[in-house]
Design a protein around this motif. Structure first.
Motif, PDB file in Angstrom:
ATOM      1  N   GLY A 182      -3.407  13.960  -2.973  1.00 37.81           N
ATOM      2  CA  GLY A 182      -3.181  12.524  -3.123  1.00 37.81           C
ATOM      3  C   GLY A 182      -1.934  12.072  -2.398  1.00 37.81           C
ATOM      4  N   ALA A 183      -0.870  12.884  -2.456  1.00 36.12           N
ATOM      5  CA  ALA A 183       0.347  12.540  -1.723  1.00 36.12           C
ATOM      6  C   ALA A 183       0.106  12.548  -0.220  1.00 36.12           C
ATOM      7  N   MET A 184      -0.638  13.538   0.284  1.00 32.35           N
ATOM      8  CA  MET A 184      -0.965  13.580   1.712  1.00 32.35           C
ATOM      9  C   MET A 184      -1.803  12.379   2.114  1.00 32.35           C
ATOM     10  N   TYR A 185      -2.756  12.014   1.289  1.00 33.65           N
ATOM     11  CA  TYR A 185      -3.607  10.852   1.546  1.00 33.65           C
ATOM     12  C   TYR A 185      -2.772   9.580   1.655  1.00 33.65           C
ATOM     13  N   SER A 186      -1.807   9.437   0.763  1.00 31.00           N
ATOM     14  CA  SER A 186      -0.949   8.254   0.766  1.00 31.00           C
ATOM     15  C   SER A 186      -0.065   8.204   1.999  1.00 31.00           C
ATOM     16  N   VAL A 187       0.484   9.345   2.381  1.00 26.56           N
ATOM     17  CA  VAL A 187       1.359   9.386   3.564  1.00 26.56           C
ATOM     18  C   VAL A 187       0.570   9.022   4.822  1.00 26.56           C
ATOM     19  N   LEU A 188      -0.647   9.528   4.947  1.00 25.36           N
ATOM     20  CA  LEU A 188      -1.471   9.207   6.117  1.00 25.36           C
ATOM     21  C   LEU A 188      -1.800   7.717   6.166  1.00 25.36           C
ATOM     22  N   TRP A 189      -2.089   7.104   5.011  1.00 26.14           N
ATOM     23  CA  TRP A 189      -2.330   5.666   4.993  1.00 26.14           C
ATOM     24  C   TRP A 189      -1.101   4.911   5.469  1.00 26.14           C
ATOM     25  N   LEU A 190       0.069   5.326   4.986  1.00 31.12           N
ATOM     26  CA  LEU A 190       1.305   4.654   5.388  1.00 31.12           C
ATOM     27  C   LEU A 190       1.522   4.769   6.887  1.00 31.12           C
ATOM     28  N   LEU A 191       1.321   5.958   7.450  1.00 29.87           N
ATOM     29  CA  LEU A 191       1.521   6.152   8.887  1.00 29.87           C
ATOM     30  C   LEU A 191       0.499   5.351   9.696  1.00 29.87           C
ATOM     31  N   ALA A 192      -0.751   5.354   9.238  1.00 35.09           N
ATOM     32  CA  ALA A 192      -1.801   4.671   9.994  1.00 35.09           C
ATOM     33  C   ALA A 192      -1.601   3.162  10.012  1.00 35.09           C
ATOM     34  N   LEU A 193      -1.064   2.614   8.942  1.00 36.25           N
ATOM     35  CA  LEU A 193      -0.918   1.167   8.846  1.00 36.25           C
ATOM     36  C   LEU A 193       0.407   0.655   9.384  1.00 36.25           C
ATOM     37  N   THR A 194       1.269   1.565   9.817  1.00 35.31           N
ATOM     38  CA  THR A 194       2.572   1.122  10.323  1.00 35.31           C
ATOM     39  C   THR A 194       2.774   1.615  11.747  1.00 35.31           C
ATOM     40  N   ILE A 211       0.831  -1.197   0.000  1.00 33.00           N
ATOM     41  CA  ILE A 211       0.000   0.000   0.000  1.00 33.00           C
ATOM     42  C   ILE A 211       0.872   1.256   0.000  1.00 33.00           C
ATOM     43  N   ALA A 212       1.939   1.220   0.811  1.00 36.88           N
ATOM     44  CA  ALA A 212       2.829   2.377   0.883  1.00 36.88           C
ATOM     45  C   ALA A 212       3.454   2.680  -0.476  1.00 36.88           C
ATOM     46  N   LEU A 213       3.668   1.638  -1.292  1.00 40.00           N
ATOM     47  CA  LEU A 213       4.244   1.841  -2.621  1.00 40.00           C
ATOM     48  C   LEU A 213       3.179   2.128  -3.675  1.00 40.00           C
ATOM     49  N   GLY A 214       2.027   1.480  -3.548  1.00 40.22           N
ATOM     50  CA  GLY A 214       1.026   1.577  -4.592  1.00 40.22           C
ATOM     51  C   GLY A 214       0.121   2.780  -4.502  1.00 40.22           C
ATOM     52  N   ALA A 215      -0.241   3.173  -3.274  1.00 35.90           N
ATOM     53  CA  ALA A 215      -1.163   4.297  -3.125  1.00 35.90           C
ATOM     54  C   ALA A 215      -0.616   5.603  -3.705  1.00 35.90           C
ATOM     55  N   PRO A 216       0.673   5.951  -3.473  1.00 32.16           N
ATOM     56  CA  PRO A 216       1.167   7.195  -4.094  1.00 32.16           C
ATOM     57  C   PRO A 216       1.083   7.170  -5.614  1.00 32.16           C
ATOM     58  N   ALA A 217       1.308   5.988  -6.208  1.00 30.46           N
ATOM     59  CA  ALA A 217       1.236   5.903  -7.662  1.00 30.46           C
ATOM     60  C   ALA A 217      -0.164   6.203  -8.160  1.00 30.46           C
ATOM     61  N   GLY A 218      -1.179   5.670  -7.464  1.00 32.51           N
ATOM     62  CA  GLY A 218      -2.543   5.901  -7.911  1.00 32.51           C
ATOM     63  C   GLY A 218      -3.062   7.274  -7.578  1.00 32.51           C
ATOM     64  N   ALA A 219      -2.746   7.742  -6.343  1.00 32.99           N
ATOM     65  CA  ALA A 219      -3.331   8.999  -5.876  1.00 32.99           C
ATOM     66  C   ALA A 219      -2.606  10.222  -6.401  1.00 32.99           C
ATOM     67  N   ALA A 220      -1.291  10.151  -6.488  1.00 30.59           N
ATOM     68  CA  ALA A 220      -0.505  11.347  -6.809  1.00 30.59           C
ATOM     69  C   ALA A 220       0.062  11.347  -8.221  1.00 30.59           C
ATOM     70  N   LEU A 221      -0.165  10.291  -8.994  1.00 34.06           N
ATOM     71  CA  LEU A 221       0.387  10.229 -10.341  1.00 34.06           C
ATOM     72  C   LEU A 221      -0.696  10.063 -11.400  1.00 34.06           C
ATOM     73  N   GLY A 231      -8.939  11.910   2.385  1.00 28.73           N
ATOM     74  CA  GLY A 231      -9.425  11.236   1.185  1.00 28.73           C
ATOM     75  C   GLY A 231     -10.582  11.981   0.550  1.00 28.73           C
ATOM     76  N   ALA A 232     -11.427  12.594   1.380  1.00 30.18           N
ATOM     77  CA  ALA A 232     -12.543  13.375   0.841  1.00 30.18           C
ATOM     78  C   ALA A 232     -12.038  14.595   0.076  1.00 30.18           C
ATOM     79  N   VAL A 233     -10.977  15.234   0.609  1.00 32.60           N
ATOM     80  CA  VAL A 233     -10.392  16.389  -0.089  1.00 32.60           C
ATOM     81  C   VAL A 233      -9.807  15.953  -1.429  1.00 32.60           C
ATOM     82  N   TYR A 234      -9.077  14.820  -1.397  1.00 30.45           N
ATOM     83  CA  TYR A 234      -8.515  14.295  -2.646  1.00 30.45           C
ATOM     84  C   TYR A 234      -9.623  13.981  -3.649  1.00 30.45           C
ATOM     85  N   GLY A 235     -10.694  13.333  -3.165  1.00 34.04           N
ATOM     86  CA  GLY A 235     -11.802  13.007  -4.050  1.00 34.04           C
ATOM     87  C   GLY A 235     -12.475  14.248  -4.614  1.00 34.04           C
TER      88      GLY A 235
END
Length: 291
Positions: free
Chosen positions: A216-228, A169-179, A241-245
């Motif tokens: 999207g980058a902020m969303y990804s970083v928060l997911w990484l922090l929350a899951l680790t 997730i830490a690798l994949g979410a930034p690709a989807g959200a921020a790219l 995520g709502a802001v990103y959406g």
């Protein structure tokens, strides 16, 4: 959160079962206990921090296997340790049925991945041939979708590479959200001739693409922090995520406004763009209705 159910094998044959504790393996700790004849068995750990090779059933989802003897009663307890609300979706299969469903799902996924890879390679060749920046954006969009799907969306990366799904997730979410989303917005501006037909609108789409990339980058970083290491940031994931959406919806709304201008100008690529989006939206509607 706990899930508990009882099983009773009323046949004269043992039954081999597969218990899928959750459809999306994004929960750090999932513990499963079996109670046989009043005896509690040692728990299985199948959360997203558990590498797939260390599970009883190596799979991208949290799956365990066990057998019920003839006329045996079995109690199954599952604990989901997560600091924010989740929707628990447990499933129980016979082993043979699970293998059939899993094989079909894997085949469809790899067909999807293969199509994305072919599209990325084809457009990369076109980019080198015609040297148009539009293809750079389009290839970035496809690559982002491919990486995100393999590593993040369905957990296939955890199964293929044998690493915790949290890392995927830490690798994949930034690709989807921020790219992927910003790349698609930037591609649309050039493909639809935004700078020629509506430069002010094209500028707004580019601003939206920047907002999507940042949120999207902020969303990804928060997911990484929350899951680790910092699960306490979990409640802030949903607002981010709502802001990103929201940024993404604004960006695509402006893109469709640009498409309207381009269609009025009888720009040929705009007609192709409309056809492609029409097919995509129709496919989504059919998929939702069939599901």
């Amino acid at each position: 959160r706990w899930v508990h159910f009882e099983l009773h094998n009323q046949t004269e044959q043992p039954i081999d079962l597969r218990y899928r504790a959750h459809i999306q393996d994004v929960i750090p700790d999932i513990s499963i206990w079996l109670v046989r004849a009043g005896e509690i068995k040692p728990p299985w750990q199948v959360g997203s921090l558990t590498p797939a090779p260390r599970r009883t059933v190596s799979h991208q989802h949290p799956v365990v296997g066990f057998t019920i003897s003839p006329n045996e009663r079995l109690s199954v307890w599952t604990r989901y340790s997560v600091p924010w609300d989740i929707v628990v979706v447990p499933d129980l299969f016979e082993a043979r049925e699970f293998r059939r469903v899993d094989t079909q799902t894997s085949a469809l996924l790899w067909m999807f991945y293969g199509c994305l890879l072919i599209m990325a390679l084809y457009n990369s060749v076109l980019c080198l041939a015609v040297r148009d920046r539009s293809y750079v954006y389009y290839v970035a969009y496809i690559v982002g979708m491919l990486v995100c799907a393999v590593l993040c969306l369905d957990g296939m990366g955890a199964r293929v590479f044998g690493i915790p799904h949290t890392v995927c997730i830490a690798l994949g979410a930034p690709a989807g959200a921020a790219l992927s989303s910003p790349a698609m917005l930037l591609f649309s501006v050039r493909f639809l001739g935004g700078d020629k037909f509506a430069p002010a609108l094209a500028s707004k789409v580019r601003m939206a693409a920047g907002a999507v990339a940042i949120s999207g980058a902020m969303y990804s970083v928060l997911w990484l922090l929350a899951l680790t290491a910092f699960p306490s940031v979990g409640p802030s994931i949903q607002p981010t995520g709502a802001v990103y959406g929201a940024c993404t919806m604004v960006g695509f709304g402006l893109t469709f406004a640009l498409l309207r201008v381009s269609l009025r100008a009888r720009h040929p690529p705009a007609q192709m763009f409309t056809l492609a989006w029409g097919v995509l939206l129709a496919s989504i509607v059919v998929f939702i209705c069939s599901a």
